[in-house]
Write a protein that holds these residues in place. Structure first.
Motif, PDB file in Angstrom:
ATOM      1  N   LEU A 121     -22.456 -21.327   8.832  1.00 14.88           N
ATOM      2  CA  LEU A 121     -22.991 -21.720  10.127  1.00 14.88           C
ATOM      3  C   LEU A 121     -23.691 -23.066  10.044  1.00 14.88           C
ATOM      4  O   LEU A 121     -24.102 -23.513   8.977  1.00 14.88           O
ATOM      5  N   THR A 122     -23.823 -23.711  11.198  1.00 12.23           N
ATOM      6  CA  THR A 122     -24.747 -24.828  11.337  1.00 12.23           C
ATOM      7  C   THR A 122     -25.820 -24.423  12.337  1.00 12.23           C
ATOM      8  O   THR A 122     -25.606 -23.557  13.183  1.00 12.23           O
ATOM      9  N   TRP A 123     -26.956 -25.077  12.235  1.00 13.34           N
ATOM     10  CA  TRP A 123     -28.126 -24.638  12.990  1.00 13.34           C
ATOM     11  C   TRP A 123     -28.008 -24.988  14.479  1.00 13.34           C
ATOM     12  O   TRP A 123     -27.885 -24.105  15.330  1.00 13.34           O
ATOM     13  N   ARG A 124     -28.038 -26.268  14.803  1.00 13.73           N
ATOM     14  CA  ARG A 124     -28.068 -26.703  16.207  1.00 13.73           C
ATOM     15  C   ARG A 124     -26.766 -27.341  16.672  1.00 13.73           C
ATOM     16  O   ARG A 124     -26.637 -27.681  17.850  1.00 13.73           O
ATOM     17  N   GLU A 147     -27.184 -21.155  18.683  1.00 15.52           N
ATOM     18  CA  GLU A 147     -27.586 -21.673  17.384  1.00 15.52           C
ATOM     19  C   GLU A 147     -27.050 -20.748  16.295  1.00 15.52           C
ATOM     20  O   GLU A 147     -26.800 -19.566  16.540  1.00 15.52           O
ATOM     21  N   GLY A 148     -26.898 -21.277  15.095  1.00 18.93           N
ATOM     22  CA  GLY A 148     -26.504 -20.452  13.967  1.00 18.93           C
ATOM     23  C   GLY A 148     -27.681 -20.235  13.039  1.00 18.93           C
ATOM     24  O   GLY A 148     -28.319 -21.190  12.603  1.00 18.93           O
ATOM     25  N   ILE A 159     -20.669 -11.038  11.731  1.00 22.79           N
ATOM     26  CA  ILE A 159     -21.874 -10.679  12.478  1.00 22.79           C
ATOM     27  C   ILE A 159     -22.866 -11.823  12.337  1.00 22.79           C
ATOM     28  O   ILE A 159     -23.214 -12.215  11.215  1.00 22.79           O
ATOM     29  N   VAL A 160     -23.338 -12.358  13.460  1.00 19.13           N
ATOM     30  CA  VAL A 160     -24.136 -13.583  13.473  1.00 19.13           C
ATOM     31  C   VAL A 160     -25.460 -13.339  14.187  1.00 19.13           C
ATOM     32  O   VAL A 160     -25.529 -12.613  15.186  1.00 19.13           O
ATOM     33  N   SER A 161     -26.518 -13.982  13.682  1.00 18.23           N
ATOM     34  CA  SER A 161     -27.810 -14.006  14.364  1.00 18.23           C
ATOM     35  C   SER A 161     -28.113 -15.428  14.808  1.00 18.23           C
ATOM     36  O   SER A 161     -27.621 -16.398  14.221  1.00 18.23           O
ATOM     37  N   ASP A 162     -28.954 -15.549  15.839  1.00 17.44           N
ATOM     38  CA  ASP A 162     -29.336 -16.879  16.334  1.00 17.44           C
ATOM     39  C   ASP A 162     -30.843 -16.997  16.524  1.00 17.44           C
ATOM     40  O   ASP A 162     -31.322 -17.871  17.251  1.00 17.44           O
ATOM     41  N   GLY A 163     -31.599 -16.127  15.857  1.00 17.44           N
ATOM     42  CA  GLY A 163     -33.053 -16.174  15.970  1.00 17.44           C
ATOM     43  C   GLY A 163     -33.612 -15.392  17.132  1.00 17.44           C
ATOM     44  O   GLY A 163     -34.829 -15.290  17.283  1.00 17.44           O
ATOM     45  N   SER A 164     -32.742 -14.843  17.952  1.00 12.92           N
ATOM     46  CA  SER A 164     -33.184 -14.027  19.077  1.00 12.92           C
ATOM     47  C   SER A 164     -33.211 -12.562  18.652  1.00 12.92           C
ATOM     48  O   SER A 164     -33.326 -12.245  17.469  1.00 12.92           O
ATOM     49  N   SER A 165     -33.084 -11.659  19.604  1.00 14.56           N
ATOM     50  CA  SER A 165     -33.015 -10.227  19.317  1.00 14.56           C
ATOM     51  C   SER A 165     -31.573  -9.745  19.256  1.00 14.56           C
ATOM     52  O   SER A 165     -31.342  -8.539  19.173  1.00 14.56           O
TER      53      SER A 165
END
Length: 275
Positions: A121-124, A147-148, A159-165
């Motif tokens: 992933l990349t962040w922004r 975001e990644g 399965i990916v997260s983006d800092g949210s819930s």
């Protein structure tokens, strides 16, 4: 090789928040929130290994007995003197066996491996890179709407997260979003989901800025357990006060071993988790 044993139970800790809200800025943590009834999962350190303190760890994975690590850093957010890398790392020495530099305009984030393909992933930048093994040849770029932060695989989906819930489930061939799942703790949304690992049917997630690894049922999104790594983090900070937050979980499905580390940590740990 150092050996130590730690048994961790649930404790209440207060941390100082990041001054600018930047997820990749150094911080000692964030407020832990209200008390909850999520069961505490014990953790014991089995072995420690050296880890490069210049590595701003964003992703960690074991694949076919080899350890892989993705690190962060970009021209717009330099971490020390480092930009982002993708590496195959010698577990015993902490040194890279193979390393690929990422274009400095990208801030690398989580990694996972499926069918001899590394996904980073990349962040922004809303990009996901795919590399073949063992040559680390970049073969694809995918677009992503969020975001990644963290990424793992259940063997079929990414399965990916983006800092949210939220957890997002993607088709690995096309990176088409299949569905999403909100993550809850005692009926309330749980935020700051970061680096991910899939272990025996559950998603384990570092909770950014906090000393917790959350055990998540990916089908319901419910958090079924919480691992407190405060004592390990405290040890790391006595070894190197510049060490940043816990980040990095890797599971070796063949040996059933679990490894954890953090951003700019001087050590990486083989750990045993309770049930």
């Amino acid at each position: 090789m150092k050996h130590l044993s730690i048994f961790i139970v649930a404790i209440t800790i207060t941390f100082i928040g990041c001054k600018d809200g930047d997820k990749n800025s150094s911080s000692e943590g964030a407020p832990s929130g209200s008390n909850n009834t999520v069961p505490a999962i014990s953790i014991s350190v089995i072995k420690s290994f050296p880890h490069d303190t210049s590595s701003f760890t964003q992703g960690l994975a074991i694949y076919k007995g080899e350890m892989y690590e993705g690190t962060g850093g970009a021209a717009y957010d330099v971490v020390g003197s480092k930009f982002s890398k993708l590496m195959k790392v010698d577990l015993q020495t902490g040194k890279p066996k193979t390393s690929v530099d990422i274009d400095p305009k990208y801030f690398g984030e989580g990694i996972t491996i499926l069918n001899d393909t590394v996904y980073q992933l990349t962040w922004r930048e809303h990009k996901v890179f795919a590399y073949t093994l063992p040559d680390f040849k970049k073969v694809k770029e995918f677009d992503i709407n969020t975001e990644g932060w963290g990424i793992t695989t259940n063997g079929k989906e990414l399965i990916v997260s983006d800092g949210s819930s939220n957890l997002y489930f993607y088709d690995p061939a096309t990176f088409r979003l299949l569905h999403s799942q909100s993550v809850t703790q005692n009926g309330e949304l749980s935020y700051n989901l970061n680096e991910l690992e899939y272990i025996d049917g559950f998603v384990y997630a570092n909770q950014w800025q906090q000393p917790y690894i959350l055990k998540i049922d990916p089908n319901s999104g419910q958090i079924s357990g919480r691992i407190d790594v405060s004592q390990i983090w405290n040890r790391v900070q006595t070894l190197d006060p510049q060490a940043d937050v816990p980040n990095g979980i890797a599971y070796d499905a063949e040996t059933k071993k679990v490894y954890i580390t953090g951003k700019k940590w001087p050590e990486l740990y083989e750990v045993q988790l309770g049930r």
